[in-house]
Enzyme design. Structure first.
Site, PDB file in Angstrom:
ATOM      1  N   SER A 114       0.830  -1.203   0.000  1.00 55.63           N
ATOM      2  CA  SER A 114       0.000   0.000   0.000  1.00 55.63           C
ATOM      3  C   SER A 114       0.866   1.255   0.000  1.00 55.63           C
ATOM      4  O   SER A 114       2.027   1.227   0.406  1.00 55.63           O
ATOM      5  CB  SER A 114      -0.909   0.011   1.224  1.00 55.63           C
TER       6      SER A 114
HETATM    7  N1  SAH Z   1      -0.678  -4.576   3.665  1.00 55.86           N
HETATM    8  C1  SAH Z   1       0.308  -5.245   2.860  1.00 55.86           C
HETATM    9  C2  SAH Z   1      -0.205  -5.895   1.585  1.00 55.86           C
HETATM   10  C3  SAH Z   1      -1.369  -5.261   0.881  1.00 55.86           C
HETATM   11  S1  SAH Z   1      -1.861  -6.131  -0.589  1.00 55.86           S
HETATM   12  C4  SAH Z   1       1.415  -4.296   2.513  1.00 55.86           C
HETATM   13  O1  SAH Z   1       1.174  -3.093   2.476  1.00 55.86           O
HETATM   14  O2  SAH Z   1       2.504  -4.782   2.247  1.00 55.86           O
HETATM   15  C5  SAH Z   1      -3.050  -7.255   0.076  1.00 55.86           C
HETATM   16  C6  SAH Z   1      -2.478  -8.558   0.518  1.00 55.86           C
HETATM   17  O3  SAH Z   1      -3.564  -9.374   0.932  1.00 55.86           O
HETATM   18  C7  SAH Z   1      -1.743  -9.345  -0.555  1.00 55.86           C
HETATM   19  O4  SAH Z   1      -0.474  -9.691  -0.098  1.00 55.86           O
HETATM   20  C8  SAH Z   1      -2.628 -10.588  -0.763  1.00 55.86           C
HETATM   21  O5  SAH Z   1      -1.863 -11.745  -1.094  1.00 55.86           O
HETATM   22  C9  SAH Z   1      -3.307 -10.716   0.580  1.00 55.86           C
HETATM   23  N2  SAH Z   1      -4.592 -11.431   0.604  1.00 55.86           N
HETATM   24  C10 SAH Z   1      -5.648 -11.338  -0.242  1.00 55.86           C
HETATM   25  N3  SAH Z   1      -6.644 -12.164   0.129  1.00 55.86           N
HETATM   26  C11 SAH Z   1      -6.213 -12.823   1.255  1.00 55.86           C
HETATM   27  C12 SAH Z   1      -6.788 -13.811   2.111  1.00 55.86           C
HETATM   28  N4  SAH Z   1      -7.999 -14.324   1.878  1.00 55.86           N
HETATM   29  N5  SAH Z   1      -6.068 -14.226   3.163  1.00 55.86           N
HETATM   30  C13 SAH Z   1      -4.814 -13.741   3.413  1.00 55.86           C
HETATM   31  N6  SAH Z   1      -4.212 -12.815   2.635  1.00 55.86           N
HETATM   32  C14 SAH Z   1      -4.906 -12.345   1.563  1.00 55.86           C
END
Ligand code: SAH
Length: 230
Positions: free
Chosen positions: A65
């Protein structure tokens, strides 16, 4: 070590935080402190600009993000990230926010990341090991797990703070259940048009929800759907 005109990496991280303060995104000293402590450059893939205020691709159809979103979410959760408290970071991706939360709740607290791409879990642990939160990981108050974050992480529930880093079509019930009375969850909700929702669990167990701002996150979905490109 990098030596560009903007100074060393750590200085540039500080400049990024100062800019977020000037723009009025950050008004809290605690948020400044934690974002200065955890260098964002340690969490973005090599070759990706770390301090630009924009989301960046991290592989697997996921993104880290933008700094202003990280700042906004930490600030919304600040009261629920005091020393000793429990925090859950769903969709922990690079591990950046999990490291920030762990730093705030400290060694007596607990910060849990849940991420469903095992490769991202592994790389996030490497990122955290390079950061100022490394000792918390070693000490066990910070951990990152592979799993479906829609189920939360019951083992360390209830949580004072829950952050969801991917947009849910609706708020998953297990996450509401795992929120402590007095606890707060920040979660983007919606499909194409999404709102960042602030969910407060009242002491009587009821929840109050308000929309904070319009946002655009990748979906909270199944691993298969994500790897197929949704
Ligand atoms: N907050 C983090 C990543 C944001 S992107 C940062 O800023 O680095 C959103 C993340 O959610 C991604 O890594 C994706 O793989 C994860 N994601 C999506 N659906 C998910 C689920 N059902 N369970 C666990 N992780 C999930």
């Amino acid at each position: 070590m990098e030596h560009h005109s903007g100074g060393s990496g750590t200085n540039k991280n500080k400049q990024m935080v100062e800019q977020l303060q000037r723009y009025g995104v950050i008004s809290s000293k605690k948020v400044v402190e934690v974002m200065e402590t955890i260098d964002r450059a340690l969490f973005v893939p090599d070759g990706t600009p770390a301090y630009v205020d924009s989301p960046m691709a991290i592989g697997y159809n996921a993104t880290i993000s933008a700094p202003h979103m990280h700042a906004t979410c930490i600030q919304l959760l600040e009261e629920n990230l005091q020393p000793g408290m429990h925090a859950l970071d769903v969709g922990s991706g690079t591990g950046y926010l999990t490291a920030c939360f762990a730093t705030m709740v400290g060694p007596q607290g607990r910060a849990i990341g849940v991420e469903h791409i095992p490769e991202l879990v592994a790389s996030s642990i490497k990122n955290i090991e390079k950061s100022a939160a490394a000792s918390l990981l070693k000490g066990g108050s910070l951990s990152v797990h592979a799993g479906d974050g829609r189920e939360g992480w019951p083992e360390h529930a209830p949580y004072d703070a829950i952050h969801v880093g991917a947009a849910a079509p609706e708020i998953p019930q297990p996450l509401i259940d795992q929120l402590k009375p007095g606890g707060r969850m920040v979660i983007p909700v919606g499909k194409i048009f999404q709102d960042l929702q602030v969910v407060d669990k009242n002491l009587d167990g009821s929840v109050s929800i308000r929309n904070k701002t319009a946002v655009r996150y990748v979906p909270l979905t199944s691993r298969d759907a994500q790897l197929k490109g949704y």
